[in-house]
Scaffold this motif. Structure first.
Motif, PDB file in Angstrom:
ATOM      1  N   GLY A   1       0.821  -1.210   0.000  1.00 28.28           N
ATOM      2  CA  GLY A   1       0.000   0.000   0.000  1.00 28.28           C
ATOM      3  C   GLY A   1       0.850   1.253   0.000  1.00 28.28           C
ATOM      4  O   GLY A   1       0.514   2.260  -0.629  1.00 28.28           O
ATOM      5  N   ALA A   2       1.990   1.188   0.705  1.00 29.84           N
ATOM      6  CA  ALA A   2       2.927   2.313   0.712  1.00 29.84           C
ATOM      7  C   ALA A   2       3.458   2.586  -0.690  1.00 29.84           C
ATOM      8  O   ALA A   2       3.543   3.736  -1.132  1.00 29.84           O
ATOM      9  CB  ALA A   2       4.078   2.011   1.672  1.00 29.84           C
TER      10      ALA A   2
ATOM     11  N   GLU B   1       1.988   1.822  -3.519  1.00 26.14           N
ATOM     12  CA  GLU B   1       0.898   2.365  -4.339  1.00 26.14           C
ATOM     13  C   GLU B   1       0.748   3.868  -4.114  1.00 26.14           C
ATOM     14  O   GLU B   1       0.573   4.640  -5.067  1.00 26.14           O
ATOM     15  CB  GLU B   1      -0.411   1.654  -4.005  1.00 26.14           C
ATOM     16  N   GLN B   2       0.838   4.303  -2.864  1.00 27.50           N
ATOM     17  CA  GLN B   2       0.697   5.725  -2.566  1.00 27.50           C
ATOM     18  C   GLN B   2       1.818   6.551  -3.194  1.00 27.50           C
ATOM     19  O   GLN B   2       1.580   7.617  -3.763  1.00 27.50           O
ATOM     20  CB  GLN B   2       0.711   5.939  -1.045  1.00 27.50           C
ATOM     21  N   VAL B   3       3.044   6.059  -3.078  1.00 28.44           N
ATOM     22  CA  VAL B   3       4.188   6.799  -3.615  1.00 28.44           C
ATOM     23  C   VAL B   3       4.137   6.831  -5.144  1.00 28.44           C
ATOM     24  O   VAL B   3       4.417   7.869  -5.758  1.00 28.44           O
ATOM     25  CB  VAL B   3       5.513   6.193  -3.111  1.00 28.44           C
TER      26      VAL B   3
ATOM     27  N   ASP C   1       1.512   6.745  -6.965  1.00 27.64           N
ATOM     28  CA  ASP C   1       0.442   7.672  -7.318  1.00 27.64           C
ATOM     29  C   ASP C   1       0.901   9.122  -7.167  1.00 27.64           C
ATOM     30  O   ASP C   1       0.616   9.968  -8.018  1.00 27.64           O
ATOM     31  CB  ASP C   1      -0.785   7.397  -6.434  1.00 27.64           C
ATOM     32  N   ALA C   2       1.647   9.396  -6.088  1.00 27.85           N
ATOM     33  CA  ALA C   2       2.145  10.756  -5.853  1.00 27.85           C
ATOM     34  C   ALA C   2       3.134  11.184  -6.935  1.00 27.85           C
ATOM     35  O   ALA C   2       3.206  12.364  -7.298  1.00 27.85           O
ATOM     36  CB  ALA C   2       2.795  10.835  -4.475  1.00 27.85           C
TER      37      ALA C   2
ATOM     38  N   GLN D   1       2.744   4.835   7.654  1.00 21.57           N
ATOM     39  CA  GLN D   1       2.173   5.986   6.957  1.00 21.57           C
ATOM     40  C   GLN D   1       3.026   7.237   7.149  1.00 21.57           C
ATOM     41  O   GLN D   1       3.175   8.042   6.215  1.00 21.57           O
ATOM     42  CB  GLN D   1       0.744   6.249   7.440  1.00 21.57           C
TER      43      GLN D   1
ATOM     44  N   VAL E   1       5.844   6.980   4.738  1.00 19.22           N
ATOM     45  CA  VAL E   1       5.332   7.199   3.380  1.00 19.22           C
ATOM     46  C   VAL E   1       5.101   8.688   3.132  1.00 19.22           C
ATOM     47  O   VAL E   1       5.502   9.231   2.099  1.00 19.22           O
ATOM     48  CB  VAL E   1       4.021   6.418   3.158  1.00 19.22           C
ATOM     49  N   ASP E   2       4.466   9.370   4.086  1.00 23.36           N
ATOM     50  CA  ASP E   2       4.205  10.802   3.938  1.00 23.36           C
ATOM     51  C   ASP E   2       5.508  11.592   3.814  1.00 23.36           C
ATOM     52  O   ASP E   2       5.609  12.541   3.034  1.00 23.36           O
ATOM     53  CB  ASP E   2       3.405  11.325   5.141  1.00 23.36           C
TER      54      ASP E   2
ATOM     55  N   ILE F   1       6.926  11.007   0.296  1.00 22.58           N
ATOM     56  CA  ILE F   1       6.160  11.796  -0.692  1.00 22.58           C
ATOM     57  C   ILE F   1       6.546  13.264  -0.617  1.00 22.58           C
ATOM     58  O   ILE F   1       6.674  13.942  -1.656  1.00 22.58           O
ATOM     59  CB  ILE F   1       4.650  11.592  -0.477  1.00 22.58           C
TER      60      ILE F   1
END
Length: 364
Positions: free
Chosen positions: A51-52, A54-56, A58-59, A353, A356-357, A360
C-alpha cells in the motif's frame, strides 16, 4: 571514503540545488506508455508495505497500473488468474507470502520461481547514508541460483525415521547464473565476482558449480574472479564485508549469505531485491521477510516500507522508467539521511504511513 551508493546520493542532492537536469535516458517512441504490473499484497505486513508503494507511485504519477490479486501463503497452489496475470504483464510486485512449516504444503514463492523460471535472485545490500551500522563501505550484490539445489524439493522417507533430501546441481543452471552474475557486474561497473561454495566437501555438486563459474569467468577478463568456501564467507562477511562486491551462489547458500549481508548493512527492512528470468520478473523485499508474520507490526501499522519502496525503484528501472526510479530512491534516501521518520527496526517509532508521507514530501 564514501560508499558507491553514497556518492550518487550526494551528487543527486547537490544537483537539486541547481535548475539543470542531466539527460539520463533517451526513450524510444512509445516508452512512456503506462505498464501494467501484477500486484500481490501477500500476508502479514504485505498489504501495509505494498500500500505504501501504491501511494508513492500515485504521488509521482508513475506510469504504472497495478493489477491486484488476493494470494496467501496457506493456499495449496498459486491461483491460475494470478499466474496468468504475471505471464501477461511480465512484471510483478509482491509483499511477503508466509511459508507453512512442514505439513506437506509447498511454498508459493517456490512455485512462482519454478513456474516462471525466475532463475536469478538479486539482493543489493548496502549502507544507507545516515543509518548507523557496524561496518562502512558495504555495497554487496548477492546473486543466487533460484531453481535447483536443496530447493528442488526432492525429498522422501526411505524408512520410518530416515528422510533423504536430494541436492540437484546442473551445469546448465550453474552456467546461466554465473553468466548472469558476470553480465550484471559488467553492465553495472562492478570490479569483482566471488563464487560461494562448499566444494571441499560436496566435490561433485559444488565442484560442478565452480567449474561452470570458472568457464564463464574466463570470458570476462576485465572482471576479477575469486572463490570462497561458504563457512569462511560468513565469517569474512561479519568481519570485513567491504571486501565483497558481487557474489554468485547456489540456492541455499545464497539465502544465508544474502540475509547475513543484509543484517550487516542495516537490516532486512531496507534491502531491495528481485527475482528475474528470461521473460518475467518479480520484485519484493530483498532478504527474507522474517517480520511478515509479526502481528504487532500489523496492528500498530509500523512495518518498514523502505525495502519494498527501493525494490519498486528497481522495478521502475527494469520497466525503463529510470527518472522515476531516481526520484524515488533519492526521496527514500533523503528521509533516511534526515533521520526524523524511521520505523522501530531502524531505531525510531514512526508508523508506516508517517514514513510514506515523509517520502512523498521529499519527491522533487
Amino acid at each position: 571514503m564514501a560508499s558507491r551508493r553514497a556518492q550518487p546520493l550526494l551528487r543527486r542532492l547537490s544537483a537539486q540545488l541547481t535548475p539543470t537536469r542531466s539527460v539520463t535516458y533517451m526513450p524510444r517512441p512509445g516508452d512512456g506508455a503506462p505498464r501494467t504490473v501484477t500486484l500481490i499484497p501477500g500476508d502479514g505486513i504485505g498489504p501495509l508495505v505494498t500500500g505504501a508503494v501504491e501511494q508513492v507511485m500515485d504521488a509521482m504519477h508513475a506510469p504504472v497500473i497495478f493489477e491486484k490479486f488476493d494470494c496467501h501463503g496457506d493456499m495449496k497452489v498459486v491461483p491460475p488468474q494470478v499466474m496468468e496475470s504475471i505471464k501477461r504483464n511480465k512484471v510483478c510486485l509482491k509483499g511477503g507470502l508466509m511459508t507453512p512449516m512442514g505439513g506437506g504444503v509447498s511454498s508459493l514463492n517456490l512455485q512462482l520461481r519454478k513456474e516462471l523460471d525466475l532463475y536469478a535472485s538479486l539482493v543489493n545490500c548496502f549502507n544507507l547514508p545516515g543509518l548507523p551500522t557496524r561496518h562502512d563501505n558495504v555495497d554487496i550484490v548477492v546473486i543466487r541460483e533460484n531453481t535447483e539445489g536443496e530447493y528442488a524439493g526432492l525429498e522422501h522417507e526411505v524408512v520410518p525415521g530416515v528422510v533423504e533430501s536430494l541436492k540437484v546441481i546442473t551445469k546448465f543452471c550453474s552456467e546461466r547464473i554465473a553468466k548472469y552474475a558476470f553480465e550484471y557486474a559488467y553492465l553495472n561497473n562492478r570490479r569483482m565476482v566471488t563464487a560461494v561454495h562448499k566444494a571441499n566437501i560436496m566435490k561433485l555438486a559444488d565442484g560442478l558449480f565452480l567449474e561452470s563459474c570458472r568457464e564463464v569467468a574466463s570470458k570476462y577478463p576485465g572482471i576479477k574472479y575469486n572463490e570462497i568456501i561458504v563457512d569462511n564467507c560468513c565469517m569474512q562477511l561479519v568481519s570485513k564485508p567491504e571486501q565483497f562486491d558481487v557474489m554468485v551462489t547456489p540456492n541455499l547458500y545464497g539465502n544465508l549469505v544474502a540475509n547475513t549481508a543484509a543484517g550487516i548493512a542495516g537490516g532486512t527492512g531496507v534491502m531491495p531485491g528481485g527475482n528475474v528470468g528470461a521473460d518475467h520478473a518479480i520484485f519484493e523485499q530483498g532478504a527474507s521477510a522474517g517480520n511478515v508474520g509479526k502481528t504487532e507490526l500489523v496492528e500498530q501499522k509500523k512495518a518498514n516500507p523502505v525495502a519494498l519502496l527501493l525494490s519498486s525503484a528497481m522495478m521502475l528501472r527494469h520497466l525503463q522508467f529510470p527518472s522515476f526510479a531516481d526520484r524515488l530512491e533519492t526521496a527514500v534516501e533523503s528521509v533516511i539521511l534526515e533521520g526524523k521518520y524511521r520505523t522501530k527496526d531502524l531505531g525510531g517509532s514512526s508508523t508506516t504511513q508517517e514514513v510514506v508521507d515523509a517520502v512523498i514530501a521529499k519527491l522533487d
